[in-house]
Design a protein around this motif. Sequence first.
Motif, PDB file in Angstrom:
ATOM      1  N   ILE A   1       0.849  -1.148   0.092  1.00 54.95           N
ATOM      2  CA  ILE A   1      -0.007   0.082   0.050  1.00 54.95           C
ATOM      3  C   ILE A   1       0.795   1.217   0.017  1.00 54.95           C
ATOM      4  O   ILE A   1       1.588   1.408   1.021  1.00 54.95           O
ATOM      5  CB  ILE A   1      -1.022   0.108   1.348  1.00 54.95           C
ATOM      6  CG1 ILE A   1      -1.823  -1.242   1.389  1.00 54.95           C
ATOM      7  CG2 ILE A   1      -1.656   1.116   1.327  1.00 54.95           C
ATOM      8  CD1 ILE A   1      -2.469  -1.571   2.667  1.00 54.95           C
ATOM      9  N   LEU A   2       0.773   2.110  -0.812  1.00 60.77           N
ATOM     10  CA  LEU A   2       1.287   3.407  -1.176  1.00 60.77           C
ATOM     11  C   LEU A   2       0.217   4.480  -0.960  1.00 60.77           C
ATOM     12  O   LEU A   2      -0.903   4.356  -1.374  1.00 60.77           O
ATOM     13  CB  LEU A   2       2.144   3.527  -2.397  1.00 60.77           C
ATOM     14  CG  LEU A   2       3.224   2.369  -2.488  1.00 60.77           C
ATOM     15  CD1 LEU A   2       3.826   2.685  -3.978  1.00 60.77           C
ATOM     16  CD2 LEU A   2       4.355   2.747  -1.403  1.00 60.77           C
ATOM     17  N   PRO A   3       0.610   5.797  -1.013  1.00 55.44           N
ATOM     18  CA  PRO A   3      -0.456   6.731  -0.870  1.00 55.44           C
ATOM     19  C   PRO A   3      -1.061   6.991  -2.431  1.00 55.44           C
ATOM     20  O   PRO A   3      -2.192   7.362  -2.520  1.00 55.44           O
ATOM     21  CB  PRO A   3       0.642   8.132  -0.708  1.00 55.44           C
ATOM     22  CG  PRO A   3       1.611   7.645   0.064  1.00 55.44           C
ATOM     23  CD  PRO A   3       1.821   6.217  -0.431  1.00 55.44           C
ATOM     24  N   THR A   4      -0.562   6.553  -3.487  1.00 50.44           N
ATOM     25  CA  THR A   4      -0.895   6.614  -4.579  1.00 50.44           C
ATOM     26  C   THR A   4      -1.682   5.378  -5.010  1.00 50.44           C
ATOM     27  O   THR A   4      -2.073   5.109  -6.444  1.00 50.44           O
ATOM     28  CB  THR A   4      -0.040   7.228  -5.496  1.00 50.44           C
ATOM     29  OG1 THR A   4       1.206   5.912  -5.610  1.00 50.44           O
ATOM     30  CG2 THR A   4       0.587   8.434  -5.225  1.00 50.44           C
ATOM     31  N   GLY A   5      -1.636   4.385  -4.363  1.00 47.46           N
ATOM     32  CA  GLY A   5      -1.929   2.972  -4.824  1.00 47.46           C
ATOM     33  C   GLY A   5      -1.907   1.680  -3.904  1.00 47.46           C
ATOM     34  O   GLY A   5      -1.211   1.783  -3.049  1.00 47.46           O
ATOM     35  N   CYS A   6      -2.308   0.845  -4.186  1.00 42.83           N
ATOM     36  CA  CYS A   6      -2.383  -0.644  -3.667  1.00 42.83           C
ATOM     37  C   CYS A   6      -2.428  -1.774  -4.604  1.00 42.83           C
ATOM     38  O   CYS A   6      -3.196  -1.967  -5.568  1.00 42.83           O
ATOM     39  CB  CYS A   6      -3.461  -0.753  -2.851  1.00 42.83           C
ATOM     40  SG  CYS A   6      -3.866  -2.170  -1.935  1.00 42.83           S
ATOM     41  N   THR A   7      -1.496  -2.676  -4.446  1.00 45.02           N
ATOM     42  CA  THR A   7      -1.155  -3.839  -4.995  1.00 45.02           C
ATOM     43  C   THR A   7      -1.503  -5.130  -4.208  1.00 45.02           C
ATOM     44  O   THR A   7      -0.514  -5.066  -3.102  1.00 45.02           O
ATOM     45  CB  THR A   7       0.047  -4.085  -5.817  1.00 45.02           C
ATOM     46  OG1 THR A   7       0.154  -2.647  -6.505  1.00 45.02           O
ATOM     47  CG2 THR A   7      -0.087  -4.922  -6.649  1.00 45.02           C
ATOM     48  N   LEU A   8      -2.572  -5.920  -4.434  1.00 50.81           N
ATOM     49  CA  LEU A   8      -2.659  -6.995  -3.458  1.00 50.81           C
ATOM     50  C   LEU A   8      -2.076  -8.075  -4.624  1.00 50.81           C
ATOM     51  O   LEU A   8      -2.791  -8.514  -5.630  1.00 50.81           O
ATOM     52  CB  LEU A   8      -3.999  -7.097  -3.205  1.00 50.81           C
ATOM     53  CG  LEU A   8      -4.314  -8.334  -2.015  1.00 50.81           C
ATOM     54  CD1 LEU A   8      -5.483  -7.974  -1.628  1.00 50.81           C
ATOM     55  CD2 LEU A   8      -4.413  -9.483  -2.567  1.00 50.81           C
ATOM     56  N   LEU A   9      -1.245  -8.969  -4.148  1.00 45.30           N
ATOM     57  CA  LEU A   9      -0.465  -9.975  -4.867  1.00 45.30           C
ATOM     58  C   LEU A   9      -1.239 -11.173  -3.942  1.00 45.30           C
ATOM     59  O   LEU A   9      -0.800 -11.574  -2.891  1.00 45.30           O
ATOM     60  CB  LEU A   9       0.810 -10.097  -4.568  1.00 45.30           C
ATOM     61  CG  LEU A   9       1.585  -8.926  -5.535  1.00 45.30           C
ATOM     62  CD1 LEU A   9       2.965  -8.889  -5.314  1.00 45.30           C
ATOM     63  CD2 LEU A   9       1.136  -8.803  -6.844  1.00 45.30           C
ATOM     64  N   ALA A  10      -2.183 -11.702  -4.569  1.00 43.67           N
ATOM     65  CA  ALA A  10      -2.797 -12.928  -3.893  1.00 43.67           C
ATOM     66  C   ALA A  10      -2.147 -14.492  -4.399  1.00 43.67           C
ATOM     67  O   ALA A  10      -1.657 -14.443  -5.529  1.00 43.67           O
ATOM     68  CB  ALA A  10      -4.168 -13.208  -4.387  1.00 43.67           C
ATOM     69  N   GLU A  11      -2.193 -15.343  -3.451  1.00 46.02           N
ATOM     70  CA  GLU A  11      -1.763 -16.669  -3.602  1.00 46.02           C
ATOM     71  C   GLU A  11      -2.682 -17.303  -4.539  1.00 46.02           C
ATOM     72  O   GLU A  11      -2.146 -18.002  -5.629  1.00 46.02           O
ATOM     73  CB  GLU A  11      -1.656 -17.660  -2.466  1.00 46.02           C
ATOM     74  CG  GLU A  11      -0.442 -17.052  -1.597  1.00 46.02           C
ATOM     75  CD  GLU A  11      -0.598 -17.941  -0.201  1.00 46.02           C
ATOM     76  OE1 GLU A  11      -1.257 -18.965   0.017  1.00 46.02           O
ATOM     77  OE2 GLU A  11       0.137 -17.595   0.874  1.00 46.02           O
ATOM     78  N   SER A  12      -3.816 -16.935  -4.447  1.00 48.13           N
ATOM     79  CA  SER A  12      -5.017 -17.398  -5.232  1.00 48.13           C
ATOM     80  C   SER A  12      -6.172 -16.404  -5.196  1.00 48.13           C
ATOM     81  O   SER A  12      -6.315 -16.124  -3.951  1.00 48.13           O
ATOM     82  CB  SER A  12      -5.322 -18.893  -5.004  1.00 48.13           C
ATOM     83  OG  SER A  12      -6.390 -19.400  -5.865  1.00 48.13           O
ATOM     84  N   ALA A  13      -6.823 -16.145  -6.018  1.00 48.94           N
ATOM     85  CA  ALA A  13      -7.967 -15.412  -6.033  1.00 48.94           C
ATOM     86  C   ALA A  13      -9.097 -15.482  -7.078  1.00 48.94           C
ATOM     87  O   ALA A  13      -8.589 -15.906  -8.221  1.00 48.94           O
ATOM     88  CB  ALA A  13      -7.641 -13.818  -5.772  1.00 48.94           C
ATOM     89  N   VAL A  14     -10.393 -15.260  -6.738  1.00 52.04           N
ATOM     90  CA  VAL A  14     -11.515 -15.465  -7.694  1.00 52.04           C
ATOM     91  C   VAL A  14     -12.421 -14.503  -7.534  1.00 52.04           C
ATOM     92  O   VAL A  14     -12.767 -14.097  -6.276  1.00 52.04           O
ATOM     93  CB  VAL A  14     -12.179 -17.018  -7.945  1.00 52.04           C
ATOM     94  CG1 VAL A  14     -11.044 -17.835  -8.269  1.00 52.04           C
ATOM     95  CG2 VAL A  14     -12.813 -17.213  -6.447  1.00 52.04           C
ATOM     96  N   PRO A  15     -13.208 -14.200  -8.513  1.00 50.26           N
ATOM     97  CA  PRO A  15     -14.444 -13.128  -8.261  1.00 50.26           C
ATOM     98  C   PRO A  15     -15.302 -14.114  -7.440  1.00 50.26           C
ATOM     99  O   PRO A  15     -15.399 -15.146  -7.541  1.00 50.26           O
ATOM    100  CB  PRO A  15     -15.004 -12.851  -9.414  1.00 50.26           C
ATOM    101  CG  PRO A  15     -13.799 -13.082 -10.256  1.00 50.26           C
ATOM    102  CD  PRO A  15     -12.937 -14.318  -9.960  1.00 50.26           C
ATOM    103  N   MET A  16     -15.922 -13.246  -6.366  1.00 52.68           N
ATOM    104  CA  MET A  16     -16.789 -14.054  -5.472  1.00 52.68           C
ATOM    105  C   MET A  16     -17.756 -14.916  -5.994  1.00 52.68           C
ATOM    106  O   MET A  16     -18.289 -16.026  -5.579  1.00 52.68           O
ATOM    107  CB  MET A  16     -17.415 -12.905  -4.269  1.00 52.68           C
ATOM    108  CG  MET A  16     -18.199 -13.808  -3.047  1.00 52.68           C
ATOM    109  SD  MET A  16     -18.286 -12.452  -1.912  1.00 52.68           S
ATOM    110  CE  MET A  16     -19.636 -13.245  -1.068  1.00 52.68           C
TER     111      MET A  16
END
Length: 135
Positions: free
Chosen positions: A72-87
């Motif tokens: 997380i930075l003041p200008t953005g956020c990157t989430l690196l997921a081990e695995s992810a899917v739309p709900m």
Amino acid sequence: MADNFNFELVSPERLLLSEKVSEVVIPATEGEMTVMANHAPTMTTIKPGIVTVKAASGKVSRYVVFGGFADILPTGCTLLAESAVPMEELNRETLQKRIDAARGDIAAATNDDHKFHLERHLAELTHLNGIVVPA
């Protein structure tokens, strides 16, 4: 009106989302975090849970993540997921396979510390199963 910032949700399989958003709620290991523009620089680990994203347009979308970390930075956020899917793509069978695999890992664990972390992961998956997948 809230300021917008860049948000990316990435898994090894694909880039799930990359857009301007006004707010993101992430399941950090120490508790849920709401990220908004100008957030203090932070890096956190992510536990299995739901990421709620409010786009700049006001549209809300949800994703299920199975661990990872967020930068997380003041200008953005990157989430690196081990695995992810739309709900809406998650089903009971897929989640049950993950729960069964976690149980198998616990049975095979030879180290108490490793077993403890696996048991916590299983508890998070089981909790997620009760929240995400309808009976």
